[in-house]
Design an enzyme around this catalytic site. Structure first.
Site, PDB file in Angstrom:
ATOM      1  N   ARG A 129       0.845  -1.193   0.000  1.00  0.00           N
ATOM      2  CA  ARG A 129       0.000   0.000   0.000  1.00  0.00           C
ATOM      3  C   ARG A 129       0.877   1.239   0.000  1.00  0.00           C
ATOM      4  O   ARG A 129       1.754   1.383   0.838  1.00  0.00           O
ATOM      5  CB  ARG A 129      -0.884  -0.006   1.251  1.00  0.00           C
ATOM      6  CG  ARG A 129      -1.634   1.290   1.507  1.00  0.00           C
ATOM      7  CD  ARG A 129      -2.859   1.398   0.628  1.00  0.00           C
ATOM      8  NE  ARG A 129      -3.496   2.694   0.798  1.00  0.00           N
ATOM      9  CZ  ARG A 129      -4.423   2.960   1.708  1.00  0.00           C
ATOM     10  NH1 ARG A 129      -4.841   2.010   2.523  1.00  0.00           N
ATOM     11  NH2 ARG A 129      -4.961   4.156   1.789  1.00  0.00           N
ATOM     12  N   ASP A 154      -9.118  -0.423   8.229  1.00  0.00           N
ATOM     13  CA  ASP A 154      -9.684   0.690   8.986  1.00  0.00           C
ATOM     14  C   ASP A 154     -10.115   0.218  10.363  1.00  0.00           C
ATOM     15  O   ASP A 154     -10.828  -0.786  10.480  1.00  0.00           O
ATOM     16  CB  ASP A 154     -10.926   1.253   8.274  1.00  0.00           C
ATOM     17  CG  ASP A 154     -10.585   1.996   6.989  1.00  0.00           C
ATOM     18  OD1 ASP A 154      -9.514   2.635   6.948  1.00  0.00           O
ATOM     19  OD2 ASP A 154     -11.387   1.930   6.047  1.00  0.00           O
ATOM     20  N   ARG A 190      -6.416   0.595  -4.168  1.00  0.00           N
ATOM     21  CA  ARG A 190      -5.387   0.136  -3.228  1.00  0.00           C
ATOM     22  C   ARG A 190      -5.404  -1.384  -3.101  1.00  0.00           C
ATOM     23  O   ARG A 190      -6.429  -2.024  -3.299  1.00  0.00           O
ATOM     24  CB  ARG A 190      -5.556   0.786  -1.866  1.00  0.00           C
ATOM     25  CG  ARG A 190      -6.831   0.515  -1.089  1.00  0.00           C
ATOM     26  CD  ARG A 190      -8.070   1.300  -1.482  1.00  0.00           C
ATOM     27  NE  ARG A 190      -7.952   2.742  -1.572  1.00  0.00           N
ATOM     28  CZ  ARG A 190      -8.051   3.569  -0.527  1.00  0.00           C
ATOM     29  NH1 ARG A 190      -8.297   3.111   0.659  1.00  0.00           N
ATOM     30  NH2 ARG A 190      -7.955   4.855  -0.698  1.00  0.00           N
ATOM     31  N   ASP A 198      -6.589  -2.004   2.461  1.00  0.00           N
ATOM     32  CA  ASP A 198      -6.959  -0.887   3.313  1.00  0.00           C
ATOM     33  C   ASP A 198      -7.491  -1.491   4.611  1.00  0.00           C
ATOM     34  O   ASP A 198      -8.389  -2.326   4.570  1.00  0.00           O
ATOM     35  CB  ASP A 198      -8.073  -0.106   2.584  1.00  0.00           C
ATOM     36  CG  ASP A 198      -8.370   1.241   3.220  1.00  0.00           C
ATOM     37  OD1 ASP A 198      -7.536   1.744   3.995  1.00  0.00           O
ATOM     38  OD2 ASP A 198      -9.450   1.785   2.928  1.00  0.00           O
TER      39      ASP A 198
HETATM   40  N1  ROI Z   1     -15.305   1.433  -2.129  1.00  0.00           N
HETATM   41  C1  ROI Z   1     -15.631   0.190  -1.798  1.00  0.00           C
HETATM   42  N2  ROI Z   1     -16.647  -0.422  -2.426  1.00  0.00           N
HETATM   43  N3  ROI Z   1     -14.954  -0.505  -0.835  1.00  0.00           N
HETATM   44  C2  ROI Z   1     -13.923   0.069  -0.163  1.00  0.00           C
HETATM   45  O1  ROI Z   1     -13.328  -0.577   0.712  1.00  0.00           O
HETATM   46  C3  ROI Z   1     -13.563   1.384  -0.476  1.00  0.00           C
HETATM   47  N4  ROI Z   1     -12.550   2.008   0.179  1.00  0.00           N
HETATM   48  C4  ROI Z   1     -12.232   3.264  -0.071  1.00  0.00           C
HETATM   49  C5  ROI Z   1     -12.933   4.071  -1.127  1.00  0.00           C
HETATM   50  C6  ROI Z   1     -11.923   4.537  -2.152  1.00  0.00           C
HETATM   51  C7  ROI Z   1     -13.606   5.245  -0.454  1.00  0.00           C
HETATM   52  N5  ROI Z   1     -13.948   3.311  -1.814  1.00  0.00           N
HETATM   53  C8  ROI Z   1     -14.278   2.055  -1.481  1.00  0.00           C
HETATM   54  O2  ROI Z   1     -11.269   3.840   0.613  1.00  0.00           O
END
Ligand code: ROI
Length: 164
Positions: free
Chosen positions: A82, A97, A92, A95
């Site tokens: 990443r 969170d 990416r 991710d």
């Molecule tokens: N859109 C989807 N469907 N899933 C994600 O995990 C995700 N993560 C993000 C952004 C780019 C906002 N869009 C996403 O960070």
């Protein structure tokens, strides 16, 4: 402390990255894995000129304070290639969170918990509901009510979580 982590990615076999990250999170010192949701495929939120995402949620029990947990999650993201730069809301590989940390509401430079976008992200709320249907989201109310108020989008269940 009970915490919930959102996993997402849309590049370079994201399913593989998510499943590896699951084990790497479980291996962090001070973290015990409790549950892992099924995987979902979802259309990108944000710019549409990027591949669909794979999303999932993991429940953990941890004795790490929130910023130390964040450090661990960011190290795993980095390990998965990443790169934190470029387009906002761009594609990416992985991710991670920190969605919810016990009953705490945190607003610091590095971290906002509950995750500020959670109420509009069905791709987070649905897998969270799969593993913790009675969850209360600090400041927002019951997960059930937040999910009911969330606009629907094209979310598809793609894979049952394997046991273990
Ligand atoms: N859109 C989807 N469907 N899933 C994600 O995990 C995700 N993560 C993000 C952004 C780019 C906002 N869009 C996403 O960070």
């Amino acid at each position: 402390m009970r915490a919930y982590i959102g996993l997402g990615g849309n590049l370079d076999q994201p399913q593989q990255h998510l499943l590896e990250a699951r084990h790497e999170i479980a291996s962090l010192h001070g973290v015990e894995a409790l549950a892992f949701s099924p995987l979902y495929r979802s259309a990108p939120m944000g710019p549409k000129d990027q591949p669909d995402y794979i999303n999932a949620v993991m429940a953990i029990e941890t004795r790490l304070p929130p910023l130390e947990l964040l450090d661990g999650l960011q190290a795993i993201e980095t390990h998965h290639g990443r790169v934190r730069q470029g387009e906002r809301w761009g594609p990416r590989t992985l991710d991670l969170d920190l969605l919810v940390y016990g009953d705490q509401e945190i607003q610091s430079e590095r971290l906002t918990v509950p995750h500020p976008g959670i109420a509009l992200r069905r791709f987070v709320l649905l897998p969270l509901y799969d593993i913790e249907p009675h969850l209360k989201i600090p400041g927002l109310g019951s997960l059930e009510s937040v999910l009911a108020a969330c606009p629907s989008d094209g979310l598809a269940l793609i894979l049952e979580a394997e046991g273990g």
